[in-house]
Scaffold this active site. Structure first.
Site, PDB file in Angstrom:
ATOM      1  N   ASP A 167      -7.692  18.872 -14.599  1.00 39.45           N
ATOM      2  CA  ASP A 167      -7.969  17.500 -15.031  1.00 39.45           C
ATOM      3  C   ASP A 167      -7.536  17.410 -16.492  1.00 39.45           C
ATOM      4  O   ASP A 167      -8.161  17.994 -17.379  1.00 39.45           O
ATOM      5  CB  ASP A 167      -9.461  17.196 -14.854  1.00 39.45           C
ATOM      6  CG  ASP A 167      -9.814  15.747 -15.200  1.00 39.45           C
ATOM      7  OD1 ASP A 167      -9.080  15.128 -16.002  1.00 39.45           O
ATOM      8  OD2 ASP A 167     -10.827  15.251 -14.686  1.00 39.45           O
TER       9      ASP A 167
ATOM     10  N   LYS B 251      -8.427   6.257 -19.306  1.00 40.52           N
ATOM     11  CA  LYS B 251      -8.773   6.770 -20.634  1.00 40.52           C
ATOM     12  C   LYS B 251      -7.563   6.703 -21.575  1.00 40.52           C
ATOM     13  O   LYS B 251      -7.101   5.619 -21.866  1.00 40.52           O
ATOM     14  CB  LYS B 251      -9.345   8.193 -20.489  1.00 40.52           C
ATOM     15  CG  LYS B 251     -10.355   8.342 -19.329  1.00 40.52           C
ATOM     16  CD  LYS B 251     -11.600   7.501 -19.496  1.00 40.52           C
ATOM     17  CE  LYS B 251     -12.506   7.444 -18.262  1.00 40.52           C
ATOM     18  NZ  LYS B 251     -12.859   8.704 -17.635  1.00 40.52           N
TER      19      LYS B 251
ATOM     20  N   TYR C  70     -16.601  16.206 -15.834  1.00 37.49           N
ATOM     21  CA  TYR C  70     -16.947  14.795 -15.719  1.00 37.49           C
ATOM     22  C   TYR C  70     -18.020  14.639 -14.630  1.00 37.49           C
ATOM     23  O   TYR C  70     -17.883  15.198 -13.534  1.00 37.49           O
ATOM     24  CB  TYR C  70     -15.679  14.018 -15.361  1.00 37.49           C
ATOM     25  CG  TYR C  70     -15.930  12.566 -15.112  1.00 37.49           C
ATOM     26  CD1 TYR C  70     -16.345  11.740 -16.152  1.00 37.49           C
ATOM     27  CD2 TYR C  70     -15.778  12.014 -13.853  1.00 37.49           C
ATOM     28  CE1 TYR C  70     -16.595  10.397 -15.924  1.00 37.49           C
ATOM     29  CE2 TYR C  70     -16.013  10.674 -13.622  1.00 37.49           C
ATOM     30  CZ  TYR C  70     -16.433   9.873 -14.661  1.00 37.49           C
ATOM     31  OH  TYR C  70     -16.675   8.552 -14.437  1.00 37.49           O
TER      32      TYR C  70
ATOM     33  N   ARG D 213       0.858  -1.195   0.000  1.00 39.65           N
ATOM     34  CA  ARG D 213       0.000   0.000   0.000  1.00 39.65           C
ATOM     35  C   ARG D 213       0.890   1.241   0.000  1.00 39.65           C
ATOM     36  O   ARG D 213       0.619   2.212  -0.699  1.00 39.65           O
ATOM     37  CB  ARG D 213      -0.957   0.014   1.198  1.00 39.65           C
ATOM     38  CG  ARG D 213      -1.700   1.342   1.329  1.00 39.65           C
ATOM     39  CD  ARG D 213      -2.934   1.330   2.230  1.00 39.65           C
ATOM     40  NE  ARG D 213      -2.859   0.456   3.368  1.00 39.65           N
ATOM     41  CZ  ARG D 213      -2.132   0.659   4.473  1.00 39.65           C
ATOM     42  NH1 ARG D 213      -1.396   1.756   4.597  1.00 39.65           N
ATOM     43  NH2 ARG D 213      -2.124  -0.214   5.453  1.00 39.65           N
TER      44      ARG D 213
HETATM   45  C1  LIG Z   1     -13.337   9.153 -16.367  1.00 40.28           C
HETATM   46  C2  LIG Z   1     -12.960  10.513 -15.907  1.00 40.28           C
HETATM   47  C3  LIG Z   1     -12.690  10.765 -14.556  1.00 40.28           C
HETATM   48  C4  LIG Z   1     -12.830   9.699 -13.485  1.00 40.28           C
HETATM   49  O1  LIG Z   1     -11.922   8.675 -13.646  1.00 40.28           O
HETATM   50  P1  LIG Z   1     -12.208   7.144 -13.229  1.00 40.28           P
HETATM   51  O2  LIG Z   1     -10.960   6.452 -13.625  1.00 40.28           O
HETATM   52  O3  LIG Z   1     -13.426   6.689 -13.981  1.00 40.28           O
HETATM   53  O4  LIG Z   1     -12.467   7.129 -11.751  1.00 40.28           O
HETATM   54  C5  LIG Z   1     -12.298  12.035 -14.208  1.00 40.28           C
HETATM   55  N1  LIG Z   1     -12.200  13.032 -15.122  1.00 40.28           N
HETATM   56  C6  LIG Z   1     -12.466  12.828 -16.428  1.00 40.28           C
HETATM   57  C7  LIG Z   1     -12.345  13.958 -17.392  1.00 40.28           C
HETATM   58  C8  LIG Z   1     -12.866  11.572 -16.864  1.00 40.28           C
HETATM   59  O5  LIG Z   1     -13.161  11.382 -18.158  1.00 40.28           O
END
Ligand SMILES: *Cc1c(COP(=O)(O)O)cnc(C)c1O
Length: 384
Positions: free
Chosen positions: A179, A204, A107, A54
């Site tokens: 982000d 992604k 998101y 961890r």
């Molecule tokens: C998918 C996404 C998230 C969240 O990520 P997870 O891996 O699904 O928890 C945050 N910001 C954006 C822009 C996303 O597309």
């Protein structure tokens, strides 16, 4: 970028940062250290600092070093999901009474985290149109600790000027969080533009093959990096060794994938702007996009996400999603395969009735790296 890679190009860093040959065998790819604990050479005699997975695991360390190098930061941290990374960041930065400015397009899960979870612990937030610096300035209060930006945003592909917003946040004594999931560090490097924290859903483009869920934080400030690492361990939502390995592998082809995603998306956006059943196309690469100039200034190319609105409202938008065949109907984005979805009923259902509600006639595409001709043909038939 970490010092040993600072003079190298992105493509080289993506393949080599964190990827040192295994000291025991010479394996050129870091092994999956599928292990929870480590033998100590006498009490407290740790080999390379590893004690319990961890706290740290060598496969995760490889990924974290790679992520820091790609974003040009000093510290990278990998989590079990993008939302786990966001949660760790918010609980590190904020306490009761603190305030955050959040974007009016983000998101859906990020919005839900603020609206339904963090707010219960006394953190306050207000919404701004982050593409407009005046709107960000107006939303800031004396208690504002962070300004949250998503650019390009999900699902409306809004563009925020990172440099200008960093300046506003700095003047207010707040941290700018970006982000960077939609752009990836190949197309955009927020830390170099003045951001304090970069957030990723590694699920992604970074993973890139729709086979792993993960998240990351990258920072330049080493004290903040230490604080985040402390909370990462204290809260425990770390990326596992196999997931870390998958992302580390995916990232090696990030540059070539993003080039192709961007090329294909550009062709699709062009076709859609000329299609009689399409009323609006949202793609920052189009001259007509209100954020086009800023996107051109802060991004290397415009990415693989395209949203559009169709004539005939919600039912028509849902029908386009249902008729697509090569574009798979599904949530998520950023993989090599193309996806289509209806944000209002799928990814962004949690924003219904809020300031972040998305138009009901909106369709979102994650344009993959298949042949653009095949993708265009599928969309033409789906639009009827
Ligand atoms: C998918 C996404 C998230 C969240 O990520 P997870 O891996 O699904 O928890 C945050 N910001 C954006 C822009 C996303 O597309």
């Amino acid at each position: 970028m970490s010092d040993s890679h600072s003079s190298q190009s992105f493509e080289t860093v993506a393949i080599h940062a964190g990827n040192t040959a295994d000291p025991l065998t010479g394996a050129v790819v870091p092994p999956i250290y599928q292990v929870s604990t480590y033998k100590q050479d006498g009490v407290g005699g740790l080999r390379g600092g590893y004690e319990y997975s961890r706290s740290a695991n060598p496969t995760r360390t490889a990924l974290e070093e790679n992520l820091a190098a790609l974003e040009g930061g000093r510290r990278g941290l990998a989590f079990a999901s993008g939302l786990a990374a966001e949660d760790c960041l918010l609980r590190t930065l904020l306490g009761p009474g603190d305030h955050v400015v959040i974007p009016n397009d983000a998101y859906g899960g990020t919005f839900r985290l603020f609206d339904k979870v963090v707010s219960r612990w006394g953190v306050e937030w207000s919404v701004a149109d982050t593409s407009d610096p005046a709107s960000v300035r107006a939303a800031i209060t004396p208690r504002t600790k962070a300004v949250w930006v998503e650019t390009p945003s999900n699902p409306l592909l809004g563009i925020t000027d990172i440099e200008a917003t960093a300046q506003i946040a700095r003047e207010a004594g707040a941290r700018l969080v970006v982000d960077n999931t939609f752009a990836s560090p190949y197309l955009q490097q927020p830390l170099a533009l003045g951001a304090d924290v970069v957030v990723h859903s590694l699920t992604k483009y970074m993973g890139g093959h729709s086979d792993v869920v993960g998240g990351a934080l990258v920072v330049n400030d080493t004290d903040l990096g230490e604080e985040l690492a402390y909370h990462q361990n204290a809260m425990g939502a770390v990326a596992g060794p196999f997931d870390s390995w998958l992302v580390l592998r995916g990232v090696k082809t990030l540059a070539v994938r993003m080039d192709r995603h961007s090329e294909n998306a550009t062709r699709i956006a062009d076709m859609l702007t000329r299609h009689p059943r399409v009323t609006n196309v949202l793609y920052p690469g189009l001259d007509s996009h209100p954020g086009h100039e800023i996107a051109a200034k802060q991004m290397k190319a415009f990415g693989g996400m395209v949203s559009f609105q169709v004539e005939g409202g919600e039912e028509a938008a849902v029908a386009v999603c249902d008729r697509a065949r090569l574009f798979t109907l599904g949530e998520s984005l950023g993989g090599v395969e193309s996806l289509i979805e209806h944000p209002g009923r799928m990814t962004h259902a949690s924003t219904a009735g809020s300031a972040l509600e998305v138009p009901s006639d909106l369709v979102r595409l994650s344009v993959g790296i298949e042949s653009a001709d095949d993708l265009l043909a599928d969309l033409q038939q789906a639009l009827g």
